[in-house]
Scaffold this active site. Structure first.
Site, mmCIF file in Angstrom:
data_model
loop_
_atom_site.group_PDB
_atom_site.id
_atom_site.type_symbol
_atom_site.label_atom_id
_atom_site.label_comp_id
_atom_site.label_asym_id
_atom_site.label_seq_id
_atom_site.Cartn_x
_atom_site.Cartn_y
_atom_site.Cartn_z
ATOM 1 N N LYS A 114 -2.266 -1.364 -8.326
ATOM 2 C CA LYS A 114 -2.679 -2.762 -8.467
ATOM 3 C C LYS A 114 -2.027 -3.407 -9.692
ATOM 4 C CE LYS A 114 -5.444 -3.336 -4.942
ATOM 5 N NZ LYS A 114 -5.110 -4.281 -3.848
ATOM 6 N N TYR B 269 -10.904 4.873 -9.521
ATOM 7 C CA TYR B 269 -9.803 4.097 -8.945
ATOM 8 C C TYR B 269 -8.440 4.725 -9.188
ATOM 9 C CZ TYR B 269 -8.580 -0.340 -6.714
ATOM 10 O OH TYR B 269 -8.176 -1.297 -5.823
#
Length: 256
Positions: A162, A155
């Protein structure tokens, strides 16, 4: 009568019928809401075809959250399409899979990192601010995150984006709260969406959930996530803001 009866909602991130945004638009309509969906560029044509699979007719507007003119025109577009606005579902994120994802954290170029942060985090504020003239007391802004409290395989910089989104939601909740506008996020487990397919190694995350989520996890079923978003967009959480609601089969609460 559905929990969103009479609500007027903007739902972003509707590209394919397996998009989280599509599931939210479908659930919202089934719960009584009137929905406008958005996309931009080459994906706009796909969205205009995909909305025909929704239970009811939905208008489609072009919205690029990095385009200042699009943001400036948003309030008028929504007024024309809906005659008002009660809520926004933010499902917008982008990170170049060739430069900032899939194990490419160290050495990632700033221009691609900054793009990911602008599209995935800053856009929550810019979108809410652009629609603010239409948002009254009791309105709700709901966004999508993927638990940013830890580092995940593959990620990389999207995880950082995020984390920025989660912080942005808290500050936005603080600043919009006096106007009666709630801001919350839904943190879902890994779902097989078009965006997920673009992340190299994303299947490693899916394997983790199969082993550790106490309720189990179906990465092909986005309905639980859509229901949580619909609940937060409704009047059922009138005193909840700055919150992250986990829809992940309980994975986040487990240790080793």
């Amino acid at each position: 009568m559905g929990i969103l009866e009479g609500k007027k909602l903007l739902v972003t991130g509707v590209t394919m019928d397996n998009s989280i945004g599509f599931a939210v638009a479908r659930t919202a309509q089934n719960e009584g809401a009137e929905v406008v969906v958005s996309n931009f560029g080459r994906a706009l044509g796909i969205t205009r075809r995909i909305v025909n699979r929704l239970p009811k007719e939905a208008s489609v507007i072009e919205l690029d959250v990095t385009d200042e003119q699009h943001l400036a025109d948003l309030s008028n577009q929504l007024q024309d399409s809906l005659g008002g606005l009660d809520g926004i579902f933010h499902s917008i994120a982008y990170g170049n899979p060739e430069t900032i994802l899939g194990g490419r954290f160290v050495g990632a170029p700033w221009e691609d990192v900054s793009q990911a942060v602008q599209v995935s985090a800053y856009s929550l504020m810019s979108l809410a601010n652009a629609a603010r003239p239409l948002l009254g007391r009791g309105s709700s802004v709901v966004g999508m995150t993927f638990d940013a409290t830890v580092a995940w395989p593959a990620y990389d910089w999207m995880g950082v984006a995020k984390a920025g989104l989660e912080s942005c939601a808290r500050y936005l909740a603080r600043d919009l709260g006096p106007d009666g506008i709630r801001v919350n996020l839904v943190s879902a487990g890994p779902l097989k969406t078009l965006a997920a397919k673009a992340i190299p190694g994303f299947e490693d995350l899916e394997a983790l959930w199969n082993d550790r989520a106490p309720l189990g996890w179906d990465e092909k079923d986005n309905e639980p996530t859509a229901r949580a978003a619909a609940a937060l967009l409704s009047d059922y959480f009138p005193a909840t803001t700055g919150e992250i609601v986990h829809v992940d089969g309980g994975y986040h609460a487990m240790g080793a």
